[in-house]
Design a protein around this motif. Structure first.
Motif, PDB file in Angstrom:
ATOM      1  N   GLU A 131       0.834  -1.208   0.000  1.00  0.00           N
ATOM      2  CA  GLU A 131       0.000   0.000   0.000  1.00  0.00           C
ATOM      3  C   GLU A 131       0.869   1.258   0.000  1.00  0.00           C
ATOM      4  OE1 GLU A 131      -3.449   2.179   2.651  1.00  0.00           O
ATOM      5  OE2 GLU A 131      -3.151   0.017   2.859  1.00  0.00           O
ATOM      6  N   ARG A 158      -3.024   8.484  -8.394  1.00  0.00           N
ATOM      7  CA  ARG A 158      -3.843   7.467  -7.723  1.00  0.00           C
ATOM      8  C   ARG A 158      -4.493   6.492  -8.704  1.00  0.00           C
ATOM      9  NH1 ARG A 158      -4.195   8.228  -2.368  1.00  0.00           N
ATOM     10  NH2 ARG A 158      -6.006   6.923  -2.022  1.00  0.00           N
ATOM     11  N   THR A 171      -3.925   2.225  -8.629  1.00  0.00           N
ATOM     12  CA  THR A 171      -5.023   1.599  -7.887  1.00  0.00           C
ATOM     13  C   THR A 171      -5.694   0.555  -8.755  1.00  0.00           C
ATOM     14  OG1 THR A 171      -5.416   3.667  -6.691  1.00  0.00           O
ATOM     15  CG2 THR A 171      -7.155   2.021  -6.609  1.00  0.00           C
ATOM     16  N   VAL A 178      -6.954   0.740  -3.057  1.00  0.00           N
ATOM     17  CA  VAL A 178      -6.023   1.798  -2.641  1.00  0.00           C
ATOM     18  C   VAL A 178      -4.806   1.735  -3.555  1.00  0.00           C
ATOM     19  CG1 VAL A 178      -6.741   1.791  -0.214  1.00  0.00           C
ATOM     20  CG2 VAL A 178      -4.896   0.292  -0.946  1.00  0.00           C
ATOM     21  N   PRO A 179      -4.066   2.828  -3.694  1.00  0.00           N
ATOM     22  CA  PRO A 179      -2.848   2.778  -4.519  1.00  0.00           C
ATOM     23  C   PRO A 179      -1.827   1.803  -3.926  1.00  0.00           C
ATOM     24  CG  PRO A 179      -3.446   5.044  -4.017  1.00  0.00           C
ATOM     25  CD  PRO A 179      -4.317   4.175  -3.176  1.00  0.00           C
ATOM     26  N   THR A 180      -1.224   1.013  -4.782  1.00  0.00           N
ATOM     27  CA  THR A 180      -0.194   0.069  -4.341  1.00  0.00           C
ATOM     28  C   THR A 180       1.005   0.123  -5.274  1.00  0.00           C
ATOM     29  OG1 THR A 180      -1.133  -1.742  -5.652  1.00  0.00           O
ATOM     30  CG2 THR A 180      -1.873  -1.553  -3.363  1.00  0.00           C
TER      31      THR A 180
END
Length: 149
Positions: free
Chosen positions: A60, A69, A73, A79-81
């Motif tokens: 994450e 983002r 994502t 969520v952005p990873t």
């Protein structure tokens, strides 16, 4: 930072990682190592003879810039990873069995004895005798469990 500076820094970083961790992690597994891997993966996943899973990990990215983002994502994470993937040399993991460097640690599944352990992977990895790929479209509960591991 220039391209050359980035390359030089990466090279030095790798050299120091090798120097620091060679004796502990950058070696062929011993019989004791393989026994521990078999026990841990069988207890956690229920798969006898499994040495590990070769796949990427999504980490994450809490401070991802808003403008980026969407690029970082995925729908399954929300969520952005940043994707992290371990890369090892061919001869260390997959080639060690054919070169006779792996401990002979057999295991039994459904009455069949197998001489060496295996790694779970997905479709992006080459075909090796020591890698097992998951099912593309699991339909029953057994194959869904196998794919999750």
């Amino acid at each position: 930072m220039s391209e050359r500076m980035g390359r030089d820094c990466t090279y030095l970083f790798c050299e120091y990682v090798i120097e620091l961790y060679r004796d502990i992690y950058l070696r062929h597994p011993t019989k004791s190592d393989v026994e521990q891997l078999y026990a841990a993966h069988e207890a956690k996943h229920g798969f006898p003879g499994m040495l590990g899973s070769i796949d990427c990990t999504h980490w994450e990215w809490a401070n991802c810039p808003n403008a980026w983002r969407g690029q970082f994502t995925r729908g399954d994470h929300g969520v952005p990873t940043v994707i992290l993937e371990a890369v090892v040399s061919n001869d260390l993991w997959f080639g060690m069995h054919s070169l006779g460097k792996a401990p002979d640690m057999s295991y039994v599944v459904n009455g069949n004895e197998y001489k060496y352990g295996y790694y779970l992977g997905d479709g992006i990895y080459p075909e090796y005798a020591t890698s097992v790929k998951s099912f593309s479209f699991p339909v029953d509960e057994k194959r869904k469990l196998f794919k999750l591991t």
